[in-house]
Write a protein that holds these residues in place. Structure first.
Motif, PDB file in Angstrom:
ATOM      1  N   CYS A  41       0.825  -1.201   0.000  1.00 36.54           N
ATOM      2  CA  CYS A  41       0.000   0.000   0.000  1.00 36.54           C
ATOM      3  C   CYS A  41       0.858   1.250   0.000  1.00 36.54           C
ATOM      4  O   CYS A  41       1.666   1.453   0.894  1.00 36.54           O
ATOM      5  N   PRO A  42       0.717   2.135  -1.012  1.00 35.72           N
ATOM      6  CA  PRO A  42       1.493   3.369  -1.038  1.00 35.72           C
ATOM      7  C   PRO A  42       0.830   4.508  -0.286  1.00 35.72           C
ATOM      8  O   PRO A  42       1.141   5.666  -0.524  1.00 35.72           O
ATOM      9  N   CYS A  43      -0.132   4.222   0.567  1.00 35.75           N
ATOM     10  CA  CYS A  43      -0.843   5.272   1.298  1.00 35.75           C
ATOM     11  C   CYS A  43       0.118   6.110   2.123  1.00 35.75           C
ATOM     12  O   CYS A  43       1.107   5.618   2.656  1.00 35.75           O
ATOM     13  N   GLY A  44      -0.209   7.373   2.282  1.00 36.27           N
ATOM     14  CA  GLY A  44       0.626   8.240   3.104  1.00 36.27           C
ATOM     15  C   GLY A  44       0.588   7.896   4.573  1.00 36.27           C
ATOM     16  O   GLY A  44       1.460   8.321   5.330  1.00 36.27           O
ATOM     17  N   SER A  45      -0.414   7.118   5.034  1.00 37.74           N
ATOM     18  CA  SER A  45      -0.515   6.803   6.454  1.00 37.74           C
ATOM     19  C   SER A  45       0.638   5.955   6.937  1.00 37.74           C
ATOM     20  O   SER A  45       0.894   5.888   8.140  1.00 37.74           O
ATOM     21  N   ARG A  46       1.360   5.277   6.035  1.00 33.79           N
ATOM     22  CA  ARG A  46       2.464   4.424   6.437  1.00 33.79           C
ATOM     23  C   ARG A  46       3.813   5.099   6.271  1.00 33.79           C
ATOM     24  O   ARG A  46       4.848   4.493   6.538  1.00 33.79           O
ATOM     25  N   ARG A  47       3.830   6.329   5.781  1.00 32.42           N
ATOM     26  CA  ARG A  47       5.085   7.046   5.635  1.00 32.42           C
ATOM     27  C   ARG A  47       5.618   7.474   6.994  1.00 32.42           C
ATOM     28  O   ARG A  47       4.858   7.819   7.894  1.00 32.42           O
ATOM     29  N   ARG A  48       6.925   7.453   7.116  1.00 30.67           N
ATOM     30  CA  ARG A  48       7.559   7.831   8.376  1.00 30.67           C
ATOM     31  C   ARG A  48       7.623   9.354   8.494  1.00 30.67           C
ATOM     32  O   ARG A  48       7.920  10.062   7.539  1.00 30.67           O
ATOM     33  N   VAL A  49       7.335   9.851   9.690  1.00 23.74           N
ATOM     34  CA  VAL A  49       7.340  11.290   9.935  1.00 23.74           C
ATOM     35  C   VAL A  49       8.149  11.594  11.184  1.00 23.74           C
ATOM     36  O   VAL A  49       8.404  10.715  12.012  1.00 23.74           O
ATOM     37  N   LEU A 155      11.119   5.846  13.513  1.00 23.59           N
ATOM     38  CA  LEU A 155      10.235   6.981  13.324  1.00 23.59           C
ATOM     39  C   LEU A 155       8.796   6.505  13.238  1.00 23.59           C
ATOM     40  O   LEU A 155       8.512   5.503  12.592  1.00 23.59           O
ATOM     41  N   PRO A 156       7.886   7.209  13.876  1.00 21.44           N
ATOM     42  CA  PRO A 156       6.477   6.810  13.799  1.00 21.44           C
ATOM     43  C   PRO A 156       5.927   7.067  12.411  1.00 21.44           C
ATOM     44  O   PRO A 156       6.460   7.868  11.641  1.00 21.44           O
ATOM     45  N   THR A 157       4.844   6.386  12.097  1.00 23.32           N
ATOM     46  CA  THR A 157       4.196   6.585  10.808  1.00 23.32           C
ATOM     47  C   THR A 157       3.236   7.765  10.898  1.00 23.32           C
ATOM     48  O   THR A 157       2.843   8.205  11.983  1.00 23.32           O
ATOM     49  N   ALA A 158       2.870   8.243   9.712  1.00 22.28           N
ATOM     50  CA  ALA A 158       1.905   9.341   9.666  1.00 22.28           C
ATOM     51  C   ALA A 158       0.583   8.926  10.288  1.00 22.28           C
ATOM     52  O   ALA A 158      -0.108   9.734  10.916  1.00 22.28           O
ATOM     53  N   GLY A 159       0.207   7.659  10.126  1.00 21.52           N
ATOM     54  CA  GLY A 159      -1.034   7.178  10.724  1.00 21.52           C
ATOM     55  C   GLY A 159      -0.996   7.197  12.232  1.00 21.52           C
ATOM     56  O   GLY A 159      -1.990   7.528  12.889  1.00 21.52           O
ATOM     57  N   GLU A 160       0.155   6.820  12.816  1.00 21.62           N
ATOM     58  CA  GLU A 160       0.288   6.834  14.272  1.00 21.62           C
ATOM     59  C   GLU A 160       0.209   8.257  14.819  1.00 21.62           C
ATOM     60  O   GLU A 160      -0.417   8.508  15.855  1.00 21.62           O
ATOM     61  N   ILE A 161       0.850   9.186  14.117  1.00 23.11           N
ATOM     62  CA  ILE A 161       0.793  10.589  14.546  1.00 23.11           C
ATOM     63  C   ILE A 161      -0.613  11.145  14.377  1.00 23.11           C
ATOM     64  O   ILE A 161      -1.107  11.904  15.224  1.00 23.11           O
ATOM     65  N   GLN A 162      -1.282  10.753  13.292  1.00 16.55           N
ATOM     66  CA  GLN A 162      -2.633  11.248  13.063  1.00 16.55           C
ATOM     67  C   GLN A 162      -3.577  10.780  14.153  1.00 16.55           C
ATOM     68  O   GLN A 162      -4.502  11.510  14.539  1.00 16.55           O
ATOM     69  N   ALA A 163      -3.360   9.561  14.677  1.00 13.49           N
ATOM     70  CA  ALA A 163      -4.202   9.071  15.770  1.00 13.49           C
ATOM     71  C   ALA A 163      -4.031   9.934  17.011  1.00 13.49           C
ATOM     72  O   ALA A 163      -5.005  10.230  17.720  1.00 13.49           O
ATOM     73  N   ASN A 243       0.151   4.132  21.718  1.00 13.21           N
ATOM     74  CA  ASN A 243       1.286   3.214  21.788  1.00 13.21           C
ATOM     75  C   ASN A 243       2.421   3.876  22.560  1.00 13.21           C
ATOM     76  O   ASN A 243       2.933   4.921  22.162  1.00 13.21           O
ATOM     77  N   ALA A 244       2.823   3.263  23.678  1.00 11.41           N
ATOM     78  CA  ALA A 244       3.871   3.852  24.513  1.00 11.41           C
ATOM     79  C   ALA A 244       5.194   3.947  23.767  1.00 11.41           C
ATOM     80  O   ALA A 244       5.947   4.915  23.945  1.00 11.41           O
ATOM     81  N   ASP A 245       5.508   2.964  22.923  1.00 13.43           N
ATOM     82  CA  ASP A 245       6.749   3.001  22.161  1.00 13.43           C
ATOM     83  C   ASP A 245       6.777   4.198  21.217  1.00 13.43           C
ATOM     84  O   ASP A 245       7.805   4.853  21.051  1.00 13.43           O
ATOM     85  N   VAL A 246       5.649   4.481  20.583  1.00  9.99           N
ATOM     86  CA  VAL A 246       5.569   5.624  19.675  1.00  9.99           C
ATOM     87  C   VAL A 246       5.794   6.933  20.435  1.00  9.99           C
ATOM     88  O   VAL A 246       6.537   7.813  19.980  1.00  9.99           O
ATOM     89  N   ILE A 247       5.183   7.057  21.607  1.00 13.58           N
ATOM     90  CA  ILE A 247       5.348   8.273  22.410  1.00 13.58           C
ATOM     91  C   ILE A 247       6.805   8.435  22.830  1.00 13.58           C
ATOM     92  O   ILE A 247       7.373   9.540  22.779  1.00 13.58           O
TER      93      ILE A 247
END
Length: 273
Positions: A41-49, A155-163, A243-247
């Motif tokens: 999936c090339p969705c932007g939600s999986r891109r690293r930010v 690096l977290p994904t754009a989807g994780e940050i969006q959440a 997600n504690a790891d993401v934070i």
């Protein structure tokens, strides 16, 4: 998703090369159905930010963490628990409490997309060196050193940050008061469902008291809004996805490095903040 459905129409040589590389990198026994969407999936939600201004955001998050642990230490019922129980509770809920604190202090997150090489770049560069192309898809599981432990930066994904951003926006839309934040934090802190707890019934009673206090406060202050208590409980349900790891990676690795959050929390919990 739509982009994966649209990919069925692609028949170019380049597309077939990319798909064959992804199928070769997929785990044995995994068919193209279940894991294909997430891997191809090339969705932007999986891109690293990454954070646009890490020093500013990380400093704000560190200040919120100190305030959060100070709040926890000032709860009399929490102090009556054995130190092992205190640490177990804090380890499990520090990230949701931190995000609640970010919402309370109205800390805004600005991110930028990281410069990650494309799949084609990876194929070309690795083939020049005679290596196998690295698999593309979800990041591998991190070592179990506790949140924010050792290992490579993730690096977290754009989807994780969006959440996280969606959660902050939800809190701000409700205009949650200081008392409501305190009761929400109490509900999160006193979680009787954690494995290893000895004072389960006592902690369950404390969580029930926090919920009752929140309900009574809402009825008194927001008597005309019968759905507000339910909306605040939706906030609590959204916290389960944090997600504690993401934070830890987002706010603490940029300024502290490969820190073990368990060790840092223990040190801060035992210190006089």
């Amino acid at each position: 998703c739509r982009c994966c459905a649209d990919s069925r129409r692609h028949s170019s040589i380049l597309y077939n090369i990319l798909r064959s590389e992804e199928r070769a990198a997929s785990p044995a026994g995994q068919g193209p159905g279940r894991g294909q969407a997430s891997r191809g999936c090339p969705c932007g939600s999986r891109r690293r930010v990454a954070l646009r201004s890490p020093q500013v955001a990380c400093k704000a998050a560190s200040a919120v963490l100190v305030k959060t642990l100070r709040f926890v230490q000032n709860v009399p019922c929490f102090q009556e628990l054995p130190l092992e129980e205190q640490l177990l509770l804090v380890r499990s809920c520090w990230a949701p409490l931190l995000v609640l604190g970010l919402a309370q202090d109205r800390v805004h997150l600005e991110t930028v997309e990281s410069a990650e090489p494309s799949m084609l770049q990876r194929i070309l560069t690795t083939r020049r060196r005679g290596e196998q192309p690295p698999p593309r898809g979800p990041a591998p599981a991190r070592p179990h050193h506790g949140p924010g432990g050792g290992g490579e930066p993730h690096l977290p994904t754009a989807g994780e940050i969006q959440a996280i951003k969606a959660f902050l926006a939800k809190c701000w839309s409700l205009d949650i008061s200081t008392k409501e934040y305190a009761y929400l934090k109490g509900t999160v802190l006193f979680n009787p469902d954690l494995p290893g707890l000895q004072c389960t019934q006592y902690i369950e009673g404390l969580q029930r008291e926090a919920q009752q206090a929140l309900n009574e406060h809402v009825r008194l202050i927001h008597s005309g809004d019968e759905a507000r208590f339910a909306k605040l409980n939706v906030v609590l349900s959204l916290l389960r996805s944090i997600n504690a790891d993401v934070i830890a990676e987002l706010f603490f690795r940029p300024i502290i490095g490969a820190v073990n959050m368990d060790d840092m929390l223990l040190e801060m919990l035992c210190a006089k903040l």
